[in-house]
Design a protein around this motif. Structure first.
Motif, PDB file in Angstrom:
ATOM      1  N   VAL A   1      34.256  50.355  32.913  1.00 40.84           N
ATOM      2  CA  VAL A   1      34.253  49.045  33.853  1.00 40.84           C
ATOM      3  C   VAL A   1      34.445  47.735  33.227  1.00 40.84           C
ATOM      4  CG1 VAL A   1      33.210  47.563  35.671  1.00 40.84           C
ATOM      5  CG2 VAL A   1      33.765  50.156  36.183  1.00 40.84           C
ATOM      6  N   ARG A   2      33.433  47.584  32.400  1.00 39.28           N
ATOM      7  CA  ARG A   2      33.144  46.199  31.609  1.00 39.28           C
ATOM      8  C   ARG A   2      34.107  46.221  30.569  1.00 39.28           C
ATOM      9  NH1 ARG A   2      29.341  42.934  32.110  1.00 39.28           N
ATOM     10  NH2 ARG A   2      27.997  44.565  33.172  1.00 39.28           N
ATOM     11  N   GLU A   3      34.651  47.039  29.890  1.00 40.17           N
ATOM     12  CA  GLU A   3      35.796  47.030  28.893  1.00 40.17           C
ATOM     13  C   GLU A   3      36.984  46.529  29.407  1.00 40.17           C
ATOM     14  OE1 GLU A   3      32.360  49.572  27.387  1.00 40.17           O
ATOM     15  OE2 GLU A   3      33.487  49.427  29.287  1.00 40.17           O
ATOM     16  N   ARG A   4      37.450  47.289  30.683  1.00 40.21           N
ATOM     17  CA  ARG A   4      38.710  47.040  31.296  1.00 40.21           C
ATOM     18  C   ARG A   4      38.888  45.614  32.127  1.00 40.21           C
ATOM     19  NH1 ARG A   4      41.502  48.975  27.792  1.00 40.21           N
ATOM     20  NH2 ARG A   4      43.059  48.363  29.116  1.00 40.21           N
ATOM     21  N   TRP A   5      37.525  45.230  32.378  1.00 36.61           N
ATOM     22  CA  TRP A   5      37.386  44.076  33.413  1.00 36.61           C
ATOM     23  C   TRP A   5      38.425  42.749  33.265  1.00 36.61           C
ATOM     24  CZ3 TRP A   5      36.504  43.297  38.018  1.00 36.61           C
ATOM     25  CH2 TRP A   5      36.116  42.160  38.726  1.00 36.61           C
ATOM     26  N   GLY A   6      39.079  42.463  33.988  1.00 34.49           N
ATOM     27  CA  GLY A   6      40.157  41.251  33.651  1.00 34.49           C
ATOM     28  C   GLY A   6      41.304  41.875  33.070  1.00 34.49           C
ATOM     29  N   ARG A   7      41.351  43.144  32.819  1.00 29.97           N
ATOM     30  CA  ARG A   7      42.498  43.317  32.030  1.00 29.97           C
ATOM     31  C   ARG A   7      43.660  44.421  32.957  1.00 29.97           C
ATOM     32  NH1 ARG A   7      40.694  45.873  26.528  1.00 29.97           N
ATOM     33  NH2 ARG A   7      42.883  45.926  25.985  1.00 29.97           N
TER      34      ARG A   7
ATOM     35  N   PRO B   1      37.844  36.569  30.547  1.00 27.82           N
ATOM     36  CA  PRO B   1      38.503  37.854  30.337  1.00 27.82           C
ATOM     37  C   PRO B   1      40.194  37.989  30.472  1.00 27.82           C
ATOM     38  CG  PRO B   1      36.326  38.332  31.033  1.00 27.82           C
ATOM     39  CD  PRO B   1      36.663  37.010  31.414  1.00 27.82           C
ATOM     40  N   ALA B   2      40.398  37.209  31.564  1.00 27.31           N
ATOM     41  CA  ALA B   2      41.888  37.268  32.274  1.00 27.31           C
ATOM     42  C   ALA B   2      42.594  36.736  31.201  1.00 27.31           C
ATOM     43  CB  ALA B   2      41.862  36.579  33.541  1.00 27.31           C
ATOM     44  N   ALA B   3      43.897  37.204  31.143  1.00 29.79           N
ATOM     45  CA  ALA B   3      44.922  36.800  30.245  1.00 29.79           C
ATOM     46  C   ALA B   3      45.633  35.694  30.983  1.00 29.79           C
ATOM     47  CB  ALA B   3      46.023  37.912  29.739  1.00 29.79           C
ATOM     48  N   HIS B   4      45.915  35.561  32.321  1.00 30.51           N
ATOM     49  CA  HIS B   4      46.564  34.575  32.904  1.00 30.51           C
ATOM     50  C   HIS B   4      46.008  34.146  34.023  1.00 30.51           C
ATOM     51  CE1 HIS B   4      49.545  36.795  30.316  1.00 30.51           C
ATOM     52  NE2 HIS B   4      50.048  35.721  30.040  1.00 30.51           N
ATOM     53  N   MET B   5      46.286  33.106  34.699  1.00 35.91           N
ATOM     54  CA  MET B   5      45.765  32.773  36.154  1.00 35.91           C
ATOM     55  C   MET B   5      47.109  32.524  36.842  1.00 35.91           C
ATOM     56  SD  MET B   5      44.507  28.760  35.737  1.00 35.91           S
ATOM     57  CE  MET B   5      45.925  27.538  35.952  1.00 35.91           C
TER      58      MET B   5
ATOM     59  N   LEU C   1      41.487  46.426  35.107  1.00 39.19           N
ATOM     60  CA  LEU C   1      40.462  46.447  36.391  1.00 39.19           C
ATOM     61  C   LEU C   1      40.301  45.254  36.919  1.00 39.19           C
ATOM     62  CD1 LEU C   1      38.439  47.983  37.890  1.00 39.19           C
ATOM     63  CD2 LEU C   1      36.966  47.605  36.141  1.00 39.19           C
ATOM     64  N   LEU C   2      40.597  44.925  37.919  1.00 36.68           N
ATOM     65  CA  LEU C   2      40.793  43.469  38.561  1.00 36.68           C
ATOM     66  C   LEU C   2      40.214  43.160  39.724  1.00 36.68           C
ATOM     67  CD1 LEU C   2      44.551  43.796  38.365  1.00 36.68           C
ATOM     68  CD2 LEU C   2      42.998  42.401  36.638  1.00 36.68           C
ATOM     69  N   HIS C   3      39.992  41.950  40.103  1.00 40.64           N
ATOM     70  CA  HIS C   3      39.061  41.914  41.413  1.00 40.64           C
ATOM     71  C   HIS C   3      40.163  41.181  42.349  1.00 40.64           C
ATOM     72  CE1 HIS C   3      36.852  39.749  44.226  1.00 40.64           C
ATOM     73  NE2 HIS C   3      36.712  38.445  43.535  1.00 40.64           N
ATOM     74  N   CYS C   4      40.801  40.209  42.329  1.00 42.86           N
ATOM     75  CA  CYS C   4      41.672  39.261  43.279  1.00 42.86           C
ATOM     76  C   CYS C   4      43.093  39.550  43.568  1.00 42.86           C
ATOM     77  CB  CYS C   4      41.523  37.874  42.872  1.00 42.86           C
ATOM     78  SG  CYS C   4      42.316  36.673  44.163  1.00 42.86           S
ATOM     79  N   PRO C   5      43.389  40.356  44.634  1.00 43.39           N
ATOM     80  CA  PRO C   5      44.818  40.381  44.758  1.00 43.39           C
ATOM     81  C   PRO C   5      45.668  39.283  44.648  1.00 43.39           C
ATOM     82  CG  PRO C   5      43.432  41.761  46.270  1.00 43.39           C
ATOM     83  CD  PRO C   5      42.461  40.513  45.695  1.00 43.39           C
ATOM     84  N   TYR C   6      45.278  38.408  45.010  1.00 43.98           N
ATOM     85  CA  TYR C   6      46.097  37.195  45.177  1.00 43.98           C
ATOM     86  C   TYR C   6      46.189  36.455  43.897  1.00 43.98           C
ATOM     87  CZ  TYR C   6      45.272  37.028  50.249  1.00 43.98           C
ATOM     88  OH  TYR C   6      45.358  37.328  51.520  1.00 43.98           O
ATOM     89  N   CYS C   7      45.399  36.945  42.817  1.00 43.36           N
ATOM     90  CA  CYS C   7      45.270  36.268  41.514  1.00 43.36           C
ATOM     91  C   CYS C   7      46.423  37.259  40.696  1.00 43.36           C
ATOM     92  CB  CYS C   7      43.806  36.261  40.907  1.00 43.36           C
ATOM     93  SG  CYS C   7      43.122  35.022  41.738  1.00 43.36           S
ATOM     94  N   HIS C   8      45.878  38.506  40.938  1.00 41.52           N
ATOM     95  CA  HIS C   8      46.807  39.721  39.828  1.00 41.52           C
ATOM     96  C   HIS C   8      47.509  40.681  40.773  1.00 41.52           C
ATOM     97  CE1 HIS C   8      44.066  37.878  36.976  1.00 41.52           C
ATOM     98  NE2 HIS C   8      43.081  37.945  37.644  1.00 41.52           N
TER      99      HIS C   8
ATOM    100  N   PHE D   1      40.985  48.049  41.234  1.00 40.25           N
ATOM    101  CA  PHE D   1      40.303  46.829  41.613  1.00 40.25           C
ATOM    102  C   PHE D   1      39.145  47.135  42.178  1.00 40.25           C
ATOM    103  CE2 PHE D   1      44.677  45.494  41.770  1.00 40.25           C
ATOM    104  CZ  PHE D   1      44.707  44.128  41.838  1.00 40.25           C
ATOM    105  N   LEU D   2      38.153  46.267  42.376  1.00 40.20           N
ATOM    106  CA  LEU D   2      36.789  46.383  42.657  1.00 40.20           C
ATOM    107  C   LEU D   2      36.336  44.863  43.170  1.00 40.20           C
ATOM    108  CD1 LEU D   2      34.396  45.451  40.532  1.00 40.20           C
ATOM    109  CD2 LEU D   2      34.823  47.506  39.702  1.00 40.20           C
ATOM    110  N   VAL D   3      35.353  44.959  43.898  1.00 40.58           N
ATOM    111  CA  VAL D   3      34.642  43.530  44.387  1.00 40.58           C
ATOM    112  C   VAL D   3      33.262  43.461  43.699  1.00 40.58           C
ATOM    113  CG1 VAL D   3      33.793  42.303  46.419  1.00 40.58           C
ATOM    114  CG2 VAL D   3      35.740  43.801  46.744  1.00 40.58           C
ATOM    115  N   PRO D   4      33.188  42.619  42.616  1.00 37.05           N
ATOM    116  CA  PRO D   4      31.922  42.432  41.973  1.00 37.05           C
ATOM    117  C   PRO D   4      30.900  41.811  42.513  1.00 37.05           C
ATOM    118  CG  PRO D   4      33.336  40.889  41.147  1.00 37.05           C
ATOM    119  CD  PRO D   4      34.074  41.479  42.139  1.00 37.05           C
TER     120      PRO D   4
END
Length: 334
Positions: free
Chosen positions: A128-134, A52-56, A136-143, A231-234
């Motif tokens: 949540v599911r629709e915005r995941w990786g856009r 789902p992520a556009a960039h790493m 709505l994110l998980h990793c602060p270091y990544c995004h 952000f959330l922690v899955p």
């Protein structure tokens, strides 16, 4: 996934290593092993966690690259060294090691590396599911850098949410923590307040999305708190069924136990990447794959040398018998 072998062709011979999973860990292991001239087959079902992520980010020389592009480059690189790439889902690995593909053949291997990653289980909150990786994110270091200085939300959907909120304060001075169904301790509340974070109590009803962008967090009591990203922690669930089926031991946290090279408790079975370390980023997983490849090649080398010594001794013994008194020479005695 581009393949350079069909599944049937890949089943024709025993491979030195079968790698299950073609993410950063699996492909980097295959790259090292292919360059070591090992016969390697990589099997992948084609559903990477970071799709789902556009960039790493955080990967030196590859920062900002789309995850799919990294995998395309990796597949092309390993193919140059004779690594076989097979699209398919592995349903089981027998102790042999015979790797059984769903609806397909059985591929024999001397060693197996499992790099199947993990899956993110998301809370049942509308949007949540629709915005995941856009947004709505998980990793602060990544995004975190990409949403710096914006109004951010942290959803209290897991025990690590307070730490995530405290961490995100490095990227924005406007971070709101939504405990949702959590009950922060007095110490947590004090730490959040001292860090300059605002806390908004109440159960989250849904994410507010307009024009394909996150606009806010809607609470069950009707309040809407405007936010630009969240952000959330899955709940991170390792895809470790193959390792469990092989009888690999687990550690005190319930994860498959592996040493620094990825060696598990079952001889001949290695694991690398998120399947054994949920904290591993893409660059970390790639390094884990390389470490596993070095150890796998050393293990195979030990076996190769032992087999060569046995053959050498057998040949020497046979030659000694042929030279013994009374033994036929040059066809005599026939």
């Amino acid at each position: 996934m581009a393949v350079n072998e069909t599944a049937n062709e890949a089943a024709d011979e025993i491979r030195d290593v079968v790698v299950v999973g073609a993410g950063a860990a699996g492909l980097n292991a295959a790259l090292v092993l292919g360059r070591a001239r090992r016969r390697v087959t990589v099997i992948d079902a084609g559903d990477p966690r970071n799709a789902p992520a556009a960039h790493m980010h955080g990967f030196l020389s590859r920062d900002g690259l789309p995850p799919a592009t990294l995998l395309d480059l990796g597949r092309a690189e390993v193919a140059r060294y004779g690594v076989r790439l097979v699209r398919g889902r592995v349903e089981a690995v027998d102790r042999g090691f015979r790797v059984r593909l769903a609806g397909g053949p059985v591929i024999g291997a001397r060693r197996v590396l499992v790099a199947t990653g993990l899956r993110d289980e998301l809370p049942d909150i509308p949007g949540v599911r629709e915005r995941w990786g856009r947004d709505l994110l998980h990793c602060p270091y990544c995004h975190g850098y990409e949403v710096r200085d914006r109004p951010l939300a942290v959803l209290g959907t897991g025990p690590a949410a307070v730490h995530q909120a405290l961490l995100l304060r490095q990227w924005s001075d406007d971070v709101v923590f939504f405990p949702h169904t959590l009950e922060p301790t007095a110490a947590d509340r004090e730490r959040l307040q001292a860090r300059g974070l605002r806390m908004v109590e109440g159960e989250i009803e849904h994410l507010v999305v307009e024009d394909d962008r996150l606009r806010g967090i809607a609470l069950a009591d009707g309040r809407v708190v405007p936010r630009a990203a969240a952000f959330l922690v899955p709940r991170m669930v390792p895809r470790d069924e193959l390792l469990a089926g092989l009888g690999c031991a687990r550690d005190g946290d319930g994860r498959i136990a592996a040493d620094r090279t990825g060696r598990t408790s079952v001889p001949g079975v290695w694991a690398a990447g998120n399947v054994v370390d949920p904290r591993a980023q893409v660059v970390t997983a790639a390094g884990m794959g390389a470490a596993a490849a070095f150890a796998l090649n050393a293990d195979l080398l030990d076996e190769d040398v032992d087999n060569a010594v046995r053959r050498h001794r057998a040949a020497a013994a046979a030659a000694g018998t042929a030279d013994a008194p009374g033994a036929p020479r040059d066809g005599a005695g026939r």
